[in-house]
Design a protein around this motif. Sequence first.
Motif, mmCIF file in Angstrom:
data_model
loop_
_atom_site.group_PDB
_atom_site.id
_atom_site.type_symbol
_atom_site.label_atom_id
_atom_site.label_comp_id
_atom_site.label_asym_id
_atom_site.label_seq_id
_atom_site.Cartn_x
_atom_site.Cartn_y
_atom_site.Cartn_z
ATOM 1 N N VAL A 85 0.840 -1.196 0.000
ATOM 2 C CA VAL A 85 0.000 0.000 0.000
ATOM 3 C C VAL A 85 0.877 1.248 0.000
ATOM 4 N N GLY A 86 1.951 1.236 0.784
ATOM 5 C CA GLY A 86 2.880 2.370 0.809
ATOM 6 C C GLY A 86 3.524 2.599 -0.550
ATOM 7 N N LEU A 87 3.956 1.526 -1.200
ATOM 8 C CA LEU A 87 4.541 1.644 -2.533
ATOM 9 C C LEU A 87 3.517 2.153 -3.534
ATOM 10 N N GLY A 88 2.287 1.674 -3.413
ATOM 11 C CA GLY A 88 1.228 2.157 -4.285
ATOM 12 C C GLY A 88 0.974 3.650 -4.097
ATOM 13 N N LEU A 89 1.021 4.121 -2.850
ATOM 14 C CA LEU A 89 0.844 5.551 -2.590
ATOM 15 C C LEU A 89 1.988 6.368 -3.192
ATOM 16 N N ILE A 90 3.202 5.855 -3.074
ATOM 17 C CA ILE A 90 4.355 6.551 -3.663
ATOM 18 C C ILE A 90 4.198 6.641 -5.176
ATOM 19 N N ILE A 91 3.775 5.562 -5.807
ATOM 20 C CA ILE A 91 3.574 5.574 -7.258
ATOM 21 C C ILE A 91 2.440 6.519 -7.628
ATOM 22 N N LEU A 92 1.379 6.541 -6.847
ATOM 23 C CA LEU A 92 0.257 7.447 -7.104
ATOM 24 C C LEU A 92 0.701 8.907 -6.983
ATOM 25 N N SER A 94 3.772 9.975 -7.381
ATOM 26 C CA SER A 94 4.668 10.208 -8.517
ATOM 27 C C SER A 94 3.879 10.448 -9.796
ATOM 28 N N TYR A 95 2.823 9.696 -9.983
ATOM 29 C CA TYR A 95 1.992 9.885 -11.177
ATOM 30 C C TYR A 95 1.315 11.253 -11.164
ATOM 31 N N SER A 96 0.878 11.688 -9.982
ATOM 32 C CA SER A 96 0.224 12.999 -9.901
ATOM 33 C C SER A 96 1.222 14.130 -10.155
ATOM 34 N N LEU A 97 2.513 13.893 -9.902
ATOM 35 C CA LEU A 97 3.534 14.906 -10.178
ATOM 36 C C LEU A 97 3.989 14.895 -11.638
ATOM 37 N N SER A 98 3.687 13.824 -12.369
ATOM 38 C CA SER A 98 4.192 13.687 -13.737
ATOM 39 C C SER A 98 3.511 14.667 -14.682
ATOM 40 N N GLU A 119 4.484 10.840 -19.401
ATOM 41 C CA GLU A 119 3.949 10.662 -18.045
ATOM 42 C C GLU A 119 4.518 9.405 -17.397
ATOM 43 N N PHE A 120 4.641 8.336 -18.167
ATOM 44 C CA PHE A 120 5.221 7.100 -17.628
ATOM 45 C C PHE A 120 6.661 7.329 -17.197
ATOM 46 N N ALA A 121 7.448 7.989 -18.050
ATOM 47 C CA ALA A 121 8.846 8.257 -17.709
ATOM 48 C C ALA A 121 8.946 9.139 -16.471
ATOM 49 N N ASP A 122 8.116 10.174 -16.390
ATOM 50 C CA ASP A 122 8.120 11.030 -15.207
ATOM 51 C C ASP A 122 7.730 10.260 -13.952
ATOM 52 N N THR A 123 6.735 9.402 -14.071
ATOM 53 C CA THR A 123 6.301 8.611 -12.919
ATOM 54 C C THR A 123 7.430 7.731 -12.410
ATOM 55 N N THR A 127 9.276 8.256 -8.840
ATOM 56 C CA THR A 127 9.263 7.123 -7.907
ATOM 57 C C THR A 127 10.678 6.783 -7.462
ATOM 58 N N MET A 128 11.616 6.750 -8.402
ATOM 59 C CA MET A 128 13.009 6.455 -8.047
ATOM 60 C C MET A 128 13.590 7.549 -7.154
ATOM 61 N N TYR A 129 13.253 8.814 -7.432
ATOM 62 C CA TYR A 129 13.737 9.904 -6.581
ATOM 63 C C TYR A 129 13.219 9.741 -5.155
ATOM 64 N N ILE A 130 11.922 9.498 -5.025
ATOM 65 C CA ILE A 130 11.324 9.365 -3.694
ATOM 66 C C ILE A 130 11.918 8.170 -2.963
ATOM 67 N N LEU A 131 12.020 7.025 -3.642
ATOM 68 C CA LEU A 131 12.579 5.836 -2.988
ATOM 69 C C LEU A 131 14.051 6.029 -2.653
ATOM 70 N N GLY A 132 14.801 6.677 -3.525
ATOM 71 C CA GLY A 132 16.222 6.922 -3.266
ATOM 72 C C GLY A 132 16.424 7.842 -2.072
ATOM 73 N N ILE A 133 15.661 8.936 -2.030
ATOM 74 C CA ILE A 133 15.763 9.854 -0.895
ATOM 75 C C ILE A 133 15.306 9.155 0.385
ATOM 76 N N GLY A 134 14.232 8.370 0.288
ATOM 77 C CA GLY A 134 13.767 7.622 1.454
ATOM 78 C C GLY A 134 14.812 6.641 1.960
ATOM 79 N N THR A 135 15.541 6.021 1.051
ATOM 80 C CA THR A 135 16.600 5.089 1.445
ATOM 81 C C THR A 135 17.716 5.808 2.186
#
Length: 149
Positions: A85-92, A94-98, A119-123, A127-135
């Motif tokens: 669910v958390g990953l789905g929210l991050i993707i959602l 990311s999609y809204s920012l694309s 939009e796919f590329a931006d998403t 997503t990678m930016y958010i996950l990378g910063i989160g890591t």
Amino acid sequence: MSNTLSKYLDILTYVMIGLTAIFVAMFYLGGDIPNQAYDTPVYTDLLINWTKVLFIVSAGLAVVFPIIQLIVNPKGALKGLIGLVGLGLIILISYSLSDGTLLNLPGYTGVDNNPGSLEFADTILYTMYILGIGTVVAIVVTEVIRKLR
């Protein structure tokens, strides 16, 4: 996980890392295709196909192992579902920012400059930016907590 399975997975990991190193070396040291407008390494297709194989294998394992874990430990499934669910929210998010605004690419006549692809590329990038910063944040917080104990 059983000790035998762990051994086989370790061996498989080293084999895949070794093959990847060989393919990367072939890509960089294998020379260029003659009579091309731009420098085109000979082994570009090989490296791209290898990355596709690695992606498919990792995606397959990412689906199979949680299903096995769900069967073995049903109570632990809640943590996995929370993660999904958390990953789905991050993707959602990311999609809204694309943005699907077409790029101004002089001389480009390809079909990839369309709103869906952009939009796919931006998403994926967001997503990678958010996950990378989160890591990075998780690593820093973990180390700070460890020092404070």
